[in-house]
Design a protein around this motif. Structure first.
Motif, PDB file in Angstrom:
ATOM      1  N   LEU A 133       0.815  -1.221   0.000  1.00  0.00           N
ATOM      2  CA  LEU A 133       0.000   0.000   0.000  1.00  0.00           C
ATOM      3  C   LEU A 133       0.841   1.260   0.000  1.00  0.00           C
ATOM      4  N   SER A 134       2.121   1.168   0.369  1.00  0.00           N
ATOM      5  CA  SER A 134       2.979   2.348   0.367  1.00  0.00           C
ATOM      6  C   SER A 134       3.249   2.839  -1.053  1.00  0.00           C
ATOM      7  N   ARG A 135       2.997   2.000  -2.060  1.00  0.00           N
ATOM      8  CA  ARG A 135       3.213   2.377  -3.456  1.00  0.00           C
ATOM      9  C   ARG A 135       1.972   2.997  -4.091  1.00  0.00           C
ATOM     10  N   ILE A 136       0.880   3.073  -3.361  1.00  0.00           N
ATOM     11  CA  ILE A 136      -0.355   3.634  -3.909  1.00  0.00           C
ATOM     12  C   ILE A 136      -0.338   5.155  -3.793  1.00  0.00           C
ATOM     13  N   GLN A 137      -0.545   5.840  -4.917  1.00  0.00           N
ATOM     14  CA  GLN A 137      -0.698   7.288  -4.936  1.00  0.00           C
ATOM     15  C   GLN A 137      -2.138   7.604  -5.336  1.00  0.00           C
ATOM     16  N   VAL A 138      -2.727   8.575  -4.671  1.00  0.00           N
ATOM     17  CA  VAL A 138      -4.117   8.948  -4.934  1.00  0.00           C
ATOM     18  C   VAL A 138      -4.143  10.281  -5.667  1.00  0.00           C
ATOM     19  N   ILE A 139      -4.751  10.274  -6.872  1.00  0.00           N
ATOM     20  CA  ILE A 139      -4.811  11.466  -7.713  1.00  0.00           C
ATOM     21  C   ILE A 139      -6.242  11.627  -8.235  1.00  0.00           C
ATOM     22  N   THR A 140      -6.449  12.607  -9.098  1.00  0.00           N
ATOM     23  CA  THR A 140      -7.798  12.915  -9.592  1.00  0.00           C
ATOM     24  C   THR A 140      -7.867  12.761 -11.104  1.00  0.00           C
ATOM     25  N   ALA A 141      -8.995  12.256 -11.604  1.00  0.00           N
ATOM     26  CA  ALA A 141      -9.218  12.107 -13.046  1.00  0.00           C
ATOM     27  C   ALA A 141     -10.051  13.271 -13.569  1.00  0.00           C
ATOM     28  N   ARG A 142      -9.708  13.733 -14.781  1.00  0.00           N
ATOM     29  CA  ARG A 142     -10.472  14.791 -15.436  1.00  0.00           C
ATOM     30  C   ARG A 142     -10.716  14.423 -16.889  1.00  0.00           C
ATOM     31  N   GLY A 143     -11.947  14.624 -17.361  1.00  0.00           N
ATOM     32  CA  GLY A 143     -12.278  14.340 -18.755  1.00  0.00           C
ATOM     33  C   GLY A 143     -13.319  13.250 -18.884  1.00  0.00           C
ATOM     34  N   ASP A 144     -13.641  12.891 -20.143  1.00  0.00           N
ATOM     35  CA  ASP A 144     -14.729  11.935 -20.376  1.00  0.00           C
ATOM     36  C   ASP A 144     -14.354  10.750 -21.255  1.00  0.00           C
ATOM     37  N   SER A 145     -13.069  10.597 -21.616  1.00  0.00           N
ATOM     38  CA  SER A 145     -12.720   9.530 -22.562  1.00  0.00           C
ATOM     39  C   SER A 145     -12.831   8.133 -21.959  1.00  0.00           C
ATOM     40  N   MET A 146     -12.833   8.029 -20.614  1.00  0.00           N
ATOM     41  CA  MET A 146     -12.991   6.726 -19.969  1.00  0.00           C
ATOM     42  C   MET A 146     -14.370   6.599 -19.334  1.00  0.00           C
ATOM     43  N   GLN A 147     -15.303   7.420 -19.811  1.00  0.00           N
ATOM     44  CA  GLN A 147     -16.660   7.444 -19.261  1.00  0.00           C
ATOM     45  C   GLN A 147     -17.295   6.056 -19.305  1.00  0.00           C
ATOM     46  N   GLY A 148     -17.936   5.708 -18.201  1.00  0.00           N
ATOM     47  CA  GLY A 148     -18.490   4.366 -18.065  1.00  0.00           C
ATOM     48  C   GLY A 148     -17.642   3.500 -17.162  1.00  0.00           C
ATOM     49  N   ILE A 150     -14.361   5.236 -15.651  1.00  0.00           N
ATOM     50  CA  ILE A 150     -13.862   6.309 -14.791  1.00  0.00           C
ATOM     51  C   ILE A 150     -14.554   7.595 -15.211  1.00  0.00           C
ATOM     52  N   GLU A 151     -15.115   8.308 -14.251  1.00  0.00           N
ATOM     53  CA  GLU A 151     -15.846   9.538 -14.546  1.00  0.00           C
ATOM     54  C   GLU A 151     -15.003  10.766 -14.188  1.00  0.00           C
ATOM     55  N   ASP A 152     -15.369  11.889 -14.786  1.00  0.00           N
ATOM     56  CA  ASP A 152     -14.707  13.151 -14.502  1.00  0.00           C
ATOM     57  C   ASP A 152     -14.785  13.454 -13.001  1.00  0.00           C
ATOM     58  N   GLY A 153     -13.638  13.706 -12.388  1.00  0.00           N
ATOM     59  CA  GLY A 153     -13.604  14.002 -10.957  1.00  0.00           C
ATOM     60  C   GLY A 153     -13.398  12.808 -10.058  1.00  0.00           C
ATOM     61  N   ASP A 154     -13.349  11.598 -10.626  1.00  0.00           N
ATOM     62  CA  ASP A 154     -13.126  10.411  -9.797  1.00  0.00           C
ATOM     63  C   ASP A 154     -11.749  10.457  -9.133  1.00  0.00           C
ATOM     64  N   VAL A 155     -11.673   9.841  -7.976  1.00  0.00           N
ATOM     65  CA  VAL A 155     -10.402   9.665  -7.278  1.00  0.00           C
ATOM     66  C   VAL A 155      -9.795   8.344  -7.742  1.00  0.00           C
ATOM     67  N   LEU A 156      -8.531   8.377  -8.192  1.00  0.00           N
ATOM     68  CA  LEU A 156      -7.852   7.187  -8.692  1.00  0.00           C
ATOM     69  C   LEU A 156      -6.801   6.707  -7.702  1.00  0.00           C
ATOM     70  N   PHE A 157      -6.746   5.399  -7.510  1.00  0.00           N
ATOM     71  CA  PHE A 157      -5.724   4.776  -6.677  1.00  0.00           C
ATOM     72  C   PHE A 157      -4.721   4.112  -7.628  1.00  0.00           C
ATOM     73  N   VAL A 158      -3.538   4.716  -7.733  1.00  0.00           N
ATOM     74  CA  VAL A 158      -2.546   4.289  -8.720  1.00  0.00           C
ATOM     75  C   VAL A 158      -1.407   3.538  -8.041  1.00  0.00           C
ATOM     76  N   ASP A 159      -1.143   2.322  -8.523  1.00  0.00           N
ATOM     77  CA  ASP A 159      -0.019   1.524  -8.028  1.00  0.00           C
ATOM     78  C   ASP A 159       1.224   1.954  -8.802  1.00  0.00           C
ATOM     79  N   THR A 160       2.069   2.776  -8.168  1.00  0.00           N
ATOM     80  CA  THR A 160       3.224   3.340  -8.871  1.00  0.00           C
ATOM     81  C   THR A 160       4.404   2.384  -8.959  1.00  0.00           C
ATOM     82  N   SER A 161       4.255   1.151  -8.466  1.00  0.00           N
ATOM     83  CA  SER A 161       5.325   0.163  -8.623  1.00  0.00           C
ATOM     84  C   SER A 161       5.280  -0.503  -9.993  1.00  0.00           C
TER      85      SER A 161
END
Length: 229
Positions: A133-148, A150-161
């Motif tokens: 879990l120490s490799r997880i970074q939390v960021i924000t998504a913007r836009g609509d290309s992944m609609q359905g 990931i939505e605009d404004g969703d919080v993303l949990f990214v495994d940076t390893s």
């Protein structure tokens, strides 16, 4: 402090001043590293992020001298940017002011700052986000290309390893115009399909020498959506 100065400090502190040791650690040729060390070429945001994640450095360290000193870096201690809440049922992650575009790229600031905290259920985190879990970074998504998905404004949990393709999934990719969250899928011809789950966007194919230039900054392990009324 410049990127080249930061890289040289990194080389001296962690690799006894040996250029080849640093090059091997980040998976680059000594010649390419030499160009960065001497300021002949600048690191892209995505490449800087990849080096930071590979070596366990804080996000944005290469672009700022005000980050955690190298002498204090210890992956078993302060590098874990999460903590338990008093109830014992949740884990707290720092959310960074980093944007992943779902469409056109979004140019982020040079350094990432904490904007707030996200509390998640421990059981959910361990099941969905993996063991480290120490490799997880939390960021924000913007836009609509992944609609359905990931939505605009969703919080993303990214495994940076994750820095290479490990099967179909949604990855954080670095392009010339910024970071993007896209689905990657193996193509029949041996390349990779870059897919936007919104059918209004076309699928791109990356193959041959372009595959070597694809920079994967992490894999999206989960997303949370907040509906406003």
């Amino acid at each position: 402090m410049s990127q080249s100065e930061q890289l040289r400090k990194l080389q001296n502190f962690l690799f006894d001043g040996k250029q080849k040791k640093l090059a091997d650690a980040i998976g680059k040729s000594p010649a390419q590293l030499n160009q960065w060390l001497n300021g002949y070429r600048n690191l892209s945001d995505g490449m800087a992020l990849q080096i930071e994640r590979t070596l366990g450095l804080p996000w944005g360290w290469l672009n700022s001298s005000d980050k955690v000193p190298l002498s204090l870096l210890d992956e078993n201690k302060s590098s874990e940017k999460l903590s338990d809440d008093p109830s014992g049922d949740h884990i707290r992650f720092e959310r960074l002011d980093v944007i992943a575009a779902l469409g056109d790229g979004y140019i982020n600031n040079e350094t990432a700052e904490v904007v707030d905290f996200v509390h998640v259920d421990k059981a959910w985190a361990r099941e969905k986000l993996g063991g480290n879990l120490s490799r997880i970074q939390v960021i924000t998504a913007r836009g609509d290309s992944m609609q359905g998905t990931i939505e605009d404004g969703d919080v993303l949990f990214v495994d940076t390893s994750v820095h290479s393709f490990e099967g179909e999934g949604i990855y954080l990719l670095s392009f010339a115009d910024g970071l993007k969250a896209k689905r990657l899928q193996a193509s029949v011809g041996g390349g990779l399909l870059v897919i936007s789950d919104n059918p209004l966007y076309r699928t791109e194919t990356i193959e041959n020498d372009k595959l070597e230039k694809l920079i994967i900054c992490g894999k999206v392990r989960g997303a949370w959506h907040l509906s406003g009324f």
